[in-house]
Design a protein around this motif. Structure first.
Motif, short mmCIF file in Angstrom:
data_model
loop_
_atom_site.label_atom_id
_atom_site.label_comp_id
_atom_site.label_asym_id
_atom_site.label_seq_id
_atom_site.Cartn_x
_atom_site.Cartn_y
_atom_site.Cartn_z
N ALA A 71 -17.10 -45.00 -53.63
CA ALA A 71 -15.79 -44.35 -53.56
C ALA A 71 -15.89 -42.89 -53.99
N ASP A 72 -16.69 -42.60 -55.01
CA ASP A 72 -16.85 -41.21 -55.46
C ASP A 72 -17.43 -40.34 -54.35
N ALA A 73 -18.41 -40.88 -53.64
CA ALA A 73 -19.02 -40.11 -52.56
C ALA A 73 -18.00 -39.80 -51.47
N ARG A 74 -17.22 -40.80 -51.09
CA ARG A 74 -16.22 -40.59 -50.05
C ARG A 74 -15.17 -39.57 -50.49
N THR A 75 -14.71 -39.69 -51.72
CA THR A 75 -13.71 -38.75 -52.22
C THR A 75 -14.25 -37.33 -52.26
N ALA A 76 -15.47 -37.17 -52.74
CA ALA A 76 -16.06 -35.84 -52.83
C ALA A 76 -16.22 -35.20 -51.45
N LEU A 77 -16.61 -35.98 -50.47
CA LEU A 77 -16.79 -35.45 -49.12
C LEU A 77 -15.45 -35.10 -48.48
N TRP A 78 -14.43 -35.94 -48.69
CA TRP A 78 -13.11 -35.60 -48.16
C TRP A 78 -12.56 -34.34 -48.84
N ARG A 79 -12.81 -34.20 -50.12
CA ARG A 79 -12.35 -33.00 -50.83
C ARG A 79 -13.01 -31.75 -50.24
N PHE A 80 -14.29 -31.82 -49.97
CA PHE A 80 -15.00 -30.71 -49.34
C PHE A 80 -14.36 -30.36 -47.99
N VAL A 81 -14.05 -31.39 -47.20
CA VAL A 81 -13.48 -31.18 -45.87
C VAL A 81 -12.12 -30.50 -45.96
N LEU A 82 -11.24 -31.03 -46.79
CA LEU A 82 -9.86 -30.55 -46.81
C LEU A 82 -9.70 -29.22 -47.53
N GLN A 83 -10.65 -28.87 -48.38
CA GLN A 83 -10.54 -27.61 -49.10
C GLN A 83 -11.49 -26.54 -48.57
N HIS A 84 -12.03 -26.77 -47.39
CA HIS A 84 -12.97 -25.82 -46.81
C HIS A 84 -12.24 -24.53 -46.44
N ASP A 85 -12.82 -23.40 -46.82
CA ASP A 85 -12.22 -22.10 -46.51
C ASP A 85 -12.05 -21.92 -45.00
N LEU A 86 -10.92 -21.32 -44.62
CA LEU A 86 -10.61 -20.90 -43.25
C LEU A 86 -10.33 -22.05 -42.29
N VAL A 87 -10.39 -23.29 -42.75
CA VAL A 87 -10.14 -24.45 -41.88
C VAL A 87 -8.69 -24.89 -42.04
N ASP A 88 -7.94 -24.82 -40.93
CA ASP A 88 -6.53 -25.22 -40.94
C ASP A 88 -6.33 -26.64 -40.42
N GLU A 89 -7.27 -27.12 -39.61
CA GLU A 89 -7.10 -28.45 -39.02
C GLU A 89 -8.42 -29.21 -39.10
N VAL A 90 -8.32 -30.48 -39.44
CA VAL A 90 -9.47 -31.37 -39.48
C VAL A 90 -9.19 -32.57 -38.59
N VAL A 91 -10.15 -32.94 -37.77
CA VAL A 91 -10.03 -34.12 -36.91
C VAL A 91 -11.21 -35.03 -37.20
N ALA A 92 -10.90 -36.28 -37.52
CA ALA A 92 -11.94 -37.28 -37.81
C ALA A 92 -11.56 -38.57 -37.08
N ASP A 93 -12.38 -38.97 -36.13
CA ASP A 93 -12.14 -40.20 -35.38
C ASP A 93 -13.03 -41.31 -35.92
N LEU A 94 -12.76 -42.53 -35.47
CA LEU A 94 -13.52 -43.72 -35.83
C LEU A 94 -13.50 -43.98 -37.33
N ARG A 95 -12.35 -43.74 -37.94
CA ARG A 95 -12.19 -44.00 -39.37
C ARG A 95 -11.61 -45.40 -39.57
N PRO A 96 -11.98 -46.07 -40.67
CA PRO A 96 -11.43 -47.40 -40.93
C PRO A 96 -9.93 -47.33 -41.19
N LEU A 97 -9.23 -48.43 -40.87
CA LEU A 97 -7.78 -48.43 -41.05
C LEU A 97 -7.38 -48.39 -42.52
N ASP A 98 -8.30 -48.74 -43.42
CA ASP A 98 -7.99 -48.65 -44.85
C ASP A 98 -8.63 -47.42 -45.49
N ASP A 99 -8.95 -46.41 -44.69
CA ASP A 99 -9.48 -45.16 -45.25
C ASP A 99 -8.48 -44.60 -46.27
#
Length: 433
Positions: free
Chosen positions: A274-302
């Motif tokens: 869970a820590d790994a997943r949270t850390a990677l999502w934090r990196f994605v959502l707080q990335h500089d200059l990125v306004d939109e993120v698209v991630a497909d094939l995610r589990p329904l309980d993500d």
């Protein structure tokens, strides 16, 4: 887990004979010859409306196809350089099941029929041929991912592993989650490919519906493979407090025209903890200059919608992805674990005859099942094999399919069936195959 190699299974005689009556040749294709290999791959790319592959791309894909059983359909007197008019390939792979076990699955891929040869029974010969080949090899389940959702139910496949496409407005969503310990670091392409394989193989054993990836898949995600967008590929990995690799992210970024603001497309985010997943999502959502993120094939309980400050910044679109087809009912139903005790009789219809009949399914308090043929009585639940296959991984609810008229039985029988089959965590499949 299997000692069977799909490449040792001969071409299905029924499909061979059926297509021969139409003047077509159905055969296993030996791709050890470069000319035949290139022709086969070009036919696959044509079937999926892809660009004409370069020599480097052909050489890259050949490594993957060489490990599979490749079937081609040809006009009479076709030469080695002639493109097949239809293709498919298959291999045997473990499928993770509810309860943590695995079962052999006949994975089917590269199903194409040339637009010049539609409506001639070729697709039927391909799909039924694969199912008969799998059954003859003793493989209890077949699976595929599909480009069109209306084709495969007629062959007994069921949409079994739904996934979500997440689109995030990062400015609105913000971040509301924790900051896990450990660290993130960028990695080069070769390291990214290796790390994806390592973490995925460990993590996929925790989630029903997953299958192993392969080296060509990781090289494609990481930019090692000569794909048109290879130069956009980037990757980071997460190391826990002890420096152990626990998560990996492969992604691309593209600029919104002339704005110097960017969209990030997540190719694969795979995490063992869970820590790994949270850390990677934090990196994605707080990335500089990125306004939109698209991630497909995610589990329904993500957990992503619960990691942001404003969940309305996350759009979730659920769609079908993994399709399964039970071939050996007793082997399939006794291989998985169950969430509640059960004693029921299923009446299964199967137009191809693999699973047809009445079957008594009993599950004890520990979630272990036994199956035996039932004779001379009434059934508690009636359904076809496509419906049963949809339910198999535990990600589709029996109550939903009952409401849609896909299975019949009294309410008590359906409720008990539903409770027994549901899987935790939610089944998922994070790659195409």
């Amino acid at each position: 887990m299997s000692s069977i190699d799909a490449r040792d299974v001969t071409a299905d005689p029924t499909s061979t004979e059926r297509l021969a009556t139409s003047g077509l040749e159905y055969r296993v294709v030996d791709l050890s010859d470069d000319t035949r290999s290139a022709a086969f791959q070009r036919a696959v790319d044509r079937g999926f409306l892809g660009a004409e592959p370069t020599g480097d791309m052909i050489a890259q894909v050949a490594k993957t196809f060489a490990a599979r059983r490749n079937i081609g359909v040809f006009e009479p007197d076709a030469t080695d350089a002639t493109l097949p008019i239809a293709t498919t390939n298959a291999w045997i792979t473990p499928l993770t099941l509810p309860g943590g076990g695995e079962i052999d699955m006949w994975a089917i891929s590269a199903v194409t029929v040339a637009a010049t040869h539609r409506r001639r029974g070729i697709a039927r010969a391909l799909l039924e041929g694969e199912l008969r080949a799998a059954a003859s090899a003793g493989v209890p389940v077949a699976g595929l991912t599909v480009s069109e959702a209306t084709i495969y139910g007629r062959y007994g496949f069921g949409s079994a592993i739904p996934v979500a496409r997440l689109t995030v407005n990062t400015r609105r969503a913000g971040w509301g989650g924790a900051t896990p310990p450990g660290r993130l670091e960028y990695v080069d392409r070769d390291t990214l490919a290796a790390d994806l394989g390592t973490v995925h193989e460990r993590a996929r054993r925790q989630v029903p519906g997953q299958i192993p990836g392969w080296q060509g898949r990781w090289e494609g995600y990481s930019g090692v493979a000569p794909t048109p967008d290879r130069d956009q590929a980037r990757g980071v990995r997460y190391l826990d407090e002890d420096g152990v690799l626990r998560g990996v992210l492969a992604y691309t970024v593209s600029e919104a025209s002339g704005t110097f603001r960017f969209r990030m497309d997540v190719r694969l985010l795979v995490a063992e903890t869970a820590d790994a997943r949270t850390a990677l999502w934090r990196f994605v959502l707080q990335h500089d200059l990125v306004d939109e993120v698209v991630a497909d094939l995610r589990p329904l309980d993500d957990p992503l919608p619960w990691l942001v400050a404003d969940p309305r910044g996350v759009k979730q679109e659920v769609h079908d992805h993994g399709w399964l087809r039970i071939l050996d009912l007793p082997a399939a139903l006794t291989a998985r674990g169950y969430s509640a005790p059960l004693d029921t009789v299923l009446r299964v219809e199967d137009p191809l005859g693999f699973t047809a009949g009445d079957w008594r399914l009993r599950v004890d308090e520990s979630g272990i099942a036994t199956v035996e043929e039932a004779h001379g009585g009434s059934a508690d639940i009636e359904l076809d094999v496509s419906t049963l296959s949809s339910l198999y991984a535990g990600g589709v609810r029996a109550s939903s399919l009952h409401g849609a008229g896909r299975l019949t039985g009294d309410r008590a029988a359906i409720d008990a069936f539903d409770k027994a089959l549901v899987a935790f965590p939610s089944p998922s499949l994070d790659i195409w195959y």
